[in-house]
Motif scaffolding. Structure first.
Motif, PDB file in Angstrom:
ATOM      1  N   ARG A 113       0.809  -1.213   0.000  1.00 40.42           N
ATOM      2  CA  ARG A 113       0.000   0.000   0.000  1.00 40.42           C
ATOM      3  C   ARG A 113       0.842   1.263   0.000  1.00 40.42           C
ATOM      4  O   ARG A 113       0.315   2.370   0.146  1.00 40.42           O
ATOM      5  CB  ARG A 113      -0.930   0.011   1.216  1.00 40.42           C
ATOM      6  CG  ARG A 113      -1.873  -1.177   1.308  1.00 40.42           C
ATOM      7  CD  ARG A 113      -2.787  -1.294   0.092  1.00 40.42           C
ATOM      8  NE  ARG A 113      -3.684  -0.155  -0.003  1.00 40.42           N
ATOM      9  CZ  ARG A 113      -4.893  -0.106   0.549  1.00 40.42           C
ATOM     10  NH1 ARG A 113      -5.338  -1.134   1.268  1.00 40.42           N
ATOM     11  NH2 ARG A 113      -5.661   0.949   0.397  1.00 40.42           N
ATOM     12  N   ALA A 114       2.166   1.110  -0.163  1.00 37.95           N
ATOM     13  CA  ALA A 114       3.087   2.256  -0.196  1.00 37.95           C
ATOM     14  C   ALA A 114       2.948   3.129   1.051  1.00 37.95           C
ATOM     15  O   ALA A 114       2.867   4.359   0.988  1.00 37.95           O
ATOM     16  CB  ALA A 114       2.879   3.086  -1.461  1.00 37.95           C
ATOM     17  N   ILE A 115       2.916   2.464   2.213  1.00 34.97           N
ATOM     18  CA  ILE A 115       2.812   3.155   3.496  1.00 34.97           C
ATOM     19  C   ILE A 115       4.140   3.026   4.226  1.00 34.97           C
ATOM     20  O   ILE A 115       4.731   1.943   4.292  1.00 34.97           O
ATOM     21  CB  ILE A 115       1.677   2.548   4.350  1.00 34.97           C
ATOM     22  CG1 ILE A 115       0.331   2.827   3.684  1.00 34.97           C
ATOM     23  CG2 ILE A 115       1.685   3.089   5.768  1.00 34.97           C
ATOM     24  CD1 ILE A 115      -0.827   2.142   4.355  1.00 34.97           C
ATOM     25  N   SER A 116       4.617   4.109   4.793  1.00 30.48           N
ATOM     26  CA  SER A 116       5.918   4.117   5.442  1.00 30.48           C
ATOM     27  C   SER A 116       5.845   3.481   6.829  1.00 30.48           C
ATOM     28  O   SER A 116       4.783   3.383   7.439  1.00 30.48           O
ATOM     29  CB  SER A 116       6.437   5.551   5.567  1.00 30.48           C
ATOM     30  OG  SER A 116       5.670   6.271   6.520  1.00 30.48           O
ATOM     31  N   SER A 117       7.020   3.073   7.331  1.00 25.21           N
ATOM     32  CA  SER A 117       7.086   2.545   8.688  1.00 25.21           C
ATOM     33  C   SER A 117       6.805   3.625   9.721  1.00 25.21           C
ATOM     34  O   SER A 117       6.419   3.326  10.852  1.00 25.21           O
ATOM     35  CB  SER A 117       8.458   1.920   8.944  1.00 25.21           C
ATOM     36  OG  SER A 117       9.487   2.884   8.770  1.00 25.21           O
ATOM     37  N   GLU A 118       6.997   4.883   9.354  1.00 21.78           N
ATOM     38  CA  GLU A 118       6.642   5.982  10.258  1.00 21.78           C
ATOM     39  C   GLU A 118       5.130   6.076  10.445  1.00 21.78           C
ATOM     40  O   GLU A 118       4.653   6.505  11.496  1.00 21.78           O
ATOM     41  CB  GLU A 118       7.174   7.318   9.736  1.00 21.78           C
ATOM     42  CG  GLU A 118       8.678   7.513   9.868  1.00 21.78           C
ATOM     43  CD  GLU A 118       9.476   6.697   8.862  1.00 21.78           C
ATOM     44  OE1 GLU A 118       8.907   6.358   7.790  1.00 21.78           O
ATOM     45  OE2 GLU A 118      10.643   6.385   9.151  1.00 21.78           O
ATOM     46  N   ALA A 119       4.363   5.631   9.442  1.00 21.14           N
ATOM     47  CA  ALA A 119       2.907   5.702   9.525  1.00 21.14           C
ATOM     48  C   ALA A 119       2.317   4.501  10.251  1.00 21.14           C
ATOM     49  O   ALA A 119       1.277   4.625  10.916  1.00 21.14           O
ATOM     50  CB  ALA A 119       2.303   5.813   8.128  1.00 21.14           C
ATOM     51  N   PHE A 120       2.954   3.325  10.141  1.00 14.29           N
ATOM     52  CA  PHE A 120       2.437   2.115  10.790  1.00 14.29           C
ATOM     53  C   PHE A 120       3.637   1.238  11.132  1.00 14.29           C
ATOM     54  O   PHE A 120       4.375   0.804  10.249  1.00 14.29           O
ATOM     55  CB  PHE A 120       1.481   1.372   9.858  1.00 14.29           C
ATOM     56  CG  PHE A 120       0.581   0.364  10.552  1.00 14.29           C
ATOM     57  CD1 PHE A 120       0.945  -0.268  11.734  1.00 14.29           C
ATOM     58  CD2 PHE A 120      -0.656   0.046  10.018  1.00 14.29           C
ATOM     59  CE1 PHE A 120       0.114  -1.180  12.364  1.00 14.29           C
ATOM     60  CE2 PHE A 120      -1.518  -0.874  10.636  1.00 14.29           C
ATOM     61  CZ  PHE A 120      -1.121  -1.484  11.813  1.00 14.29           C
ATOM     62  N   SER A 121       3.834   0.980  12.398  1.00 19.80           N
ATOM     63  CA  SER A 121       4.965   0.171  12.824  1.00 19.80           C
ATOM     64  C   SER A 121       4.585  -0.611  14.072  1.00 19.80           C
ATOM     65  O   SER A 121       3.457  -0.544  14.562  1.00 19.80           O
ATOM     66  CB  SER A 121       6.183   1.061  13.108  1.00 19.80           C
ATOM     67  OG  SER A 121       5.917   1.929  14.204  1.00 19.80           O
ATOM     68  N   THR A 122       5.523  -1.365  14.574  1.00 18.63           N
ATOM     69  CA  THR A 122       5.371  -2.025  15.870  1.00 18.63           C
ATOM     70  C   THR A 122       6.440  -1.480  16.809  1.00 18.63           C
ATOM     71  O   THR A 122       7.431  -0.874  16.376  1.00 18.63           O
ATOM     72  CB  THR A 122       5.507  -3.547  15.753  1.00 18.63           C
ATOM     73  OG1 THR A 122       6.792  -3.858  15.179  1.00 18.63           O
ATOM     74  CG2 THR A 122       4.409  -4.121  14.883  1.00 18.63           C
ATOM     75  N   LEU A 123       6.233  -1.705  18.088  1.00 16.43           N
ATOM     76  CA  LEU A 123       7.207  -1.323  19.103  1.00 16.43           C
ATOM     77  C   LEU A 123       7.729  -2.580  19.792  1.00 16.43           C
ATOM     78  O   LEU A 123       6.997  -3.558  19.944  1.00 16.43           O
ATOM     79  CB  LEU A 123       6.568  -0.409  20.155  1.00 16.43           C
ATOM     80  CG  LEU A 123       5.996   0.932  19.694  1.00 16.43           C
ATOM     81  CD1 LEU A 123       5.271   1.617  20.859  1.00 16.43           C
ATOM     82  CD2 LEU A 123       7.095   1.842  19.152  1.00 16.43           C
ATOM     83  N   HIS A 124       8.986  -2.541  20.196  1.00 19.68           N
ATOM     84  CA  HIS A 124       9.485  -3.596  21.070  1.00 19.68           C
ATOM     85  C   HIS A 124       8.864  -3.424  22.461  1.00 19.68           C
ATOM     86  O   HIS A 124       8.432  -2.331  22.847  1.00 19.68           O
ATOM     87  CB  HIS A 124      11.010  -3.511  21.192  1.00 19.68           C
ATOM     88  CG  HIS A 124      11.730  -3.829  19.924  1.00 19.68           C
ATOM     89  ND1 HIS A 124      11.825  -5.111  19.427  1.00 19.68           N
ATOM     90  CD2 HIS A 124      12.412  -3.044  19.062  1.00 19.68           C
ATOM     91  CE1 HIS A 124      12.524  -5.105  18.312  1.00 19.68           C
ATOM     92  NE2 HIS A 124      12.894  -3.864  18.060  1.00 19.68           N
ATOM     93  N   GLU A 125       8.824  -4.511  23.210  1.00 18.58           N
ATOM     94  CA  GLU A 125       8.356  -4.406  24.587  1.00 18.58           C
ATOM     95  C   GLU A 125       9.191  -3.362  25.342  1.00 18.58           C
ATOM     96  O   GLU A 125      10.422  -3.358  25.232  1.00 18.58           O
ATOM     97  CB  GLU A 125       8.475  -5.763  25.290  1.00 18.58           C
ATOM     98  CG  GLU A 125       7.346  -6.717  24.984  1.00 18.58           C
ATOM     99  CD  GLU A 125       7.391  -7.317  23.592  1.00 18.58           C
ATOM    100  OE1 GLU A 125       6.427  -8.003  23.216  1.00 18.58           O
ATOM    101  OE2 GLU A 125       8.386  -7.118  22.877  1.00 18.58           O
ATOM    102  N   SER A 126       8.503  -2.476  26.044  1.00 18.10           N
ATOM    103  CA  SER A 126       9.057  -1.357  26.819  1.00 18.10           C
ATOM    104  C   SER A 126       9.467  -0.158  25.943  1.00 18.10           C
ATOM    105  O   SER A 126       9.856   0.874  26.477  1.00 18.10           O
ATOM    106  CB  SER A 126      10.229  -1.769  27.716  1.00 18.10           C
ATOM    107  OG  SER A 126      11.455  -1.895  27.005  1.00 18.10           O
ATOM    108  N   GLU A 127       9.335  -0.287  24.618  1.00 13.17           N
ATOM    109  CA  GLU A 127       9.659   0.838  23.741  1.00 13.17           C
ATOM    110  C   GLU A 127       8.476   1.821  23.716  1.00 13.17           C
ATOM    111  O   GLU A 127       7.323   1.432  23.790  1.00 13.17           O
ATOM    112  CB  GLU A 127       9.960   0.337  22.329  1.00 13.17           C
ATOM    113  CG  GLU A 127      10.487   1.426  21.390  1.00 13.17           C
ATOM    114  CD  GLU A 127      10.853   0.891  20.025  1.00 13.17           C
ATOM    115  OE1 GLU A 127      11.400   1.678  19.223  1.00 13.17           O
ATOM    116  OE2 GLU A 127      10.601  -0.312  19.737  1.00 13.17           O
ATOM    117  N   SER A 128       8.800   3.109  23.600  1.00 11.55           N
ATOM    118  CA  SER A 128       7.788   4.155  23.658  1.00 11.55           C
ATOM    119  C   SER A 128       7.734   4.970  22.386  1.00 11.55           C
ATOM    120  O   SER A 128       8.692   5.037  21.614  1.00 11.55           O
ATOM    121  CB  SER A 128       8.065   5.107  24.842  1.00 11.55           C
ATOM    122  OG  SER A 128       8.043   4.428  26.074  1.00 11.55           O
TER     123      SER A 128
END
Length: 318
Positions: A300-315
């Protein structure tokens, strides 16, 4: 109890349902699935990467910290919120049964800041953990927000400050507004109580921002409805795991491709994936949701800045 709830497109006077149909699995379907399952790889245990807990700043920005599964710590300028907190070792009715966590919570319980509000999406064991809720009540005495029908369960545990909500019903805490939003899911804690209680997500509107916690849900038109009625969130917390086998899970769990579409539907500025990597609930491997999310973004040509995951404890600050 049933008479206290208004008849609606999701309540018929006896039980709750999804407006477009429930598609609940039969016991025979569950047996066939478990008998023939070929699950992807999961470790028995994996270590978290440690990130320092970001303190709330004085500039009015909020902080979202991923604890794991569907548990986030939301630090807002005048309110700290936990979503679906689960600190138990297993997601099940007893301590020796049910899926066992493969990683520890990213923020240890003893390091949590003061918690003002706890929001619960539904009564499944990987989202409503009574032992954790009792611990939170004993330590912080927060307000617990729950969908219709769930107050009794908490009060039987000795938790008193509980507010039930119906879909689209709002509740204000100081100047912050919580709205229970629709979701396509189901509820049960035993074999005999299917859909006795409601499920949903939450839109949290503060004077500075909006945060959308989708809860546990399949993909559907409710995302466009949420955007239309409540506006676009600055941050959307969307489930990306527990989606295989697809024919059995599609009605109630989004895959990463559907989660990307849901993010577009609600027009979120930033979306963060959840509901993966802690409890082996279905057949995908532990790394599959994150890898599939990358595929879905590229498609969908969407950046990681628009949709990503976080590691546990990451903010993430917003």
């Amino acid at each position: 109890m049933a008479a206290d709830y208004p008849i609606s497109d999701h309540y018929d006077g006896k039980s709750f349902h999804n407006p477009k149909g429930d598609h609940l699995l039969s016991l025979w379907q569950l047996i066939q699935w478990k008998w023939n399952a070929k699950p992807g790889p999961w470790p028995k245990e994996t270590l978290n990467i440690e990130f320092p807990l970001i303190p709330l700043t004085e500039n009015g920005r909020g902080v979202v910290t991923f604890i794991n599964h569907a548990t986030f710590l939301l630090q807002l300028p005048n309110l700290n919120i936990l979503t679906d907190p689960v600190y138990s070792q297993r997601a099940g009715p007893v301590e020796f049964a049910g899926p066992k966590r493969v990683r520890l919570p990213g923020v240890p319980f003893e390091k949590l800041p003061r918690i003002d509000v706890v929001i619960i999406s539904h009564n499944h064991y990987d989202h409503l953990d009574l032992n954790t809720l009792k611990m939170l009540d004993d330590k912080f005495h927060p307000l617990f927000l729950v969908p219709l029908g769930n107050r009794k369960l908490l009060m039987e545990k000795g938790i008193q400050t509980v507010q039930e909500l119906d879909w689209w019903q709002e509740f204000k805490v100081r100047e912050n507004k919580f709205v229970l939003t629709p979701a396509e899911h189901w509820s049960a804690r035993f074999l005999w109580d299917k859909n006795d209680t409601l499920w949903g997500g939450y839109m949290i509107a503060t004077p500075q921002s909006k945060i959308f916690f989708a809860g546990d849900t399949g993909y559907g038109g409710h995302f466009l409805d949420i955007k239309s009625r409540l506006g676009a969130p600055d941050v959307a917390l969307l489930p990306i795991g527990a989606y295989m086998p697809r024919d059995l899970m599609k009605a109630h769990h989004m895959d990463p491709f559907e989660a990307v579409q849901a993010s577009l539907d609600v027009a979120a500025t930033k979306s963060i994936g959840m509901h993966f990597g802690t409890f082996q609930l279905t057949d995908e491997g532990i790394d599959d949701p994150v890898n599939k999310l990358e595929e879905a973004r590229k498609k969908r040509a969407i950046s990681s800045e628009a949709f990503s995951t976080l590691h546990e404890s990451e903010s993430y600050s917003f």
